[in-house]
Design an enzyme around this catalytic site. Sequence first.
Site, short mmCIF file in Angstrom:
data_model
loop_
_atom_site.label_atom_id
_atom_site.label_comp_id
_atom_site.label_asym_id
_atom_site.label_seq_id
_atom_site.Cartn_x
_atom_site.Cartn_y
_atom_site.Cartn_z
N CYS A 59 0.83 -1.21 0.00
CA CYS A 59 0.00 0.00 0.00
C CYS A 59 0.87 1.26 0.00
O CYS A 59 1.53 1.55 -0.99
CB CYS A 59 -0.98 -0.05 1.18
SG CYS A 59 -2.34 1.13 1.01
N HIS A 81 -3.58 -5.55 1.05
CA HIS A 81 -2.94 -5.79 2.35
C HIS A 81 -2.98 -7.27 2.73
O HIS A 81 -3.88 -7.68 3.47
CB HIS A 81 -3.68 -5.01 3.44
CG HIS A 81 -3.44 -3.54 3.41
ND1 HIS A 81 -2.36 -2.96 4.02
CD2 HIS A 81 -4.14 -2.53 2.84
CE1 HIS A 81 -2.40 -1.65 3.84
NE2 HIS A 81 -3.47 -1.36 3.12
N GLU A 103 -1.24 -8.70 4.91
CA GLU A 103 -1.05 -8.81 6.37
C GLU A 103 -2.36 -8.64 7.13
O GLU A 103 -2.47 -9.00 8.30
CB GLU A 103 0.01 -7.82 6.85
CG GLU A 103 -0.44 -6.39 7.07
CD GLU A 103 -0.64 -5.60 5.78
OE1 GLU A 103 -0.66 -6.19 4.69
OE2 GLU A 103 -0.82 -4.36 5.89
#
Lengths: 92, 229
Positions: free
Chosen positions: B86, B203, B205
């Site tokens: 990002c 994302h 994560e």
Amino acid sequence: MKFLADITVMPQKEILDPQGKAVKLGLHNLGMDAIDHVRIGKHITLEVDATDRTAAENQVRTACEKLLANLIMEEFSFSVVPIESEELTVKS
Amino acid sequence: MKYGVVVFPGSNCDDDACHAFGTLLGQEVVKLWHKDHDLQDCDLLILPGGFSYGDYLRSGAIARFSPIMNEVIAHAERGGYLLGICNGFQILVEAGLLPGVLLRNENQTFISRNVYLKPETTHSLLTSNLDPNRTYQVPIAHAEGRYFADADTLQRLNDNDQILFRYCDAQGRVTPEANPNGSLENIAGICNTTRNVFGLMPHPERAADPLLGSTDGREILESLLAVTV
């Protein structure tokens, strides 16, 4: 000597500018149909210390190329004018 | 393998990245402050998501000149692994470590939702363990994620197999409707020519912990564990 730089950073012409497109729509909604090709960029002013105008322009160009504009998506133009010192502007 | 998460003023996914790599994947992770010059012998560096320097001027433009970036760039130029997620991806393109730019989303809004990704190649560490015949559901959360590059660059990215992920629908079809932000050719993630620098807008994560509803992102991050240094 101090100079004032007036810098304009604009999205490159071939890149879609959705902000400009949305603003154009708003203007058309106001009935201003004659307006077209709205594009939105940035206006940056800064002061720079330099020995002369050419040196000031060189510093501003470097600032634009290295940070203020991303040349992959933007183009820039600028003007540089000397800032009159306080002594000169004081009226006797 | 030691992981380093660079923290810029305004980063806000640094803890998510540490949680994913440390707590969930059991790896050694340290945070690296942007004003430091010591990479603490990390093998893989992560530039996390967030709003470094308030996204002032352009996303990632000012973080690119943070003190630690000298060492980060040197690390990448030595062939060290570097992942930008990002805002981290935005910093990598501003630094010239990845080609192209990330423009304001076509619809002008901040988009925060799950998307489907199709791995475009397995010929990169980040996608080495993925199945190109399935989709991975991972969230995006950005206002400037519209990938753009000039025609020559785009051609090179395709020719060199540098496109890692494209936005697709649940069935894996790469269509204009499945493109959330107007990215060229639905591009969601790319790598450099030497295939050690990776950038993606989604994302992974945030889709690594079962508590958060999807572990598809974990599979993406697990690919990185395949390397031993």
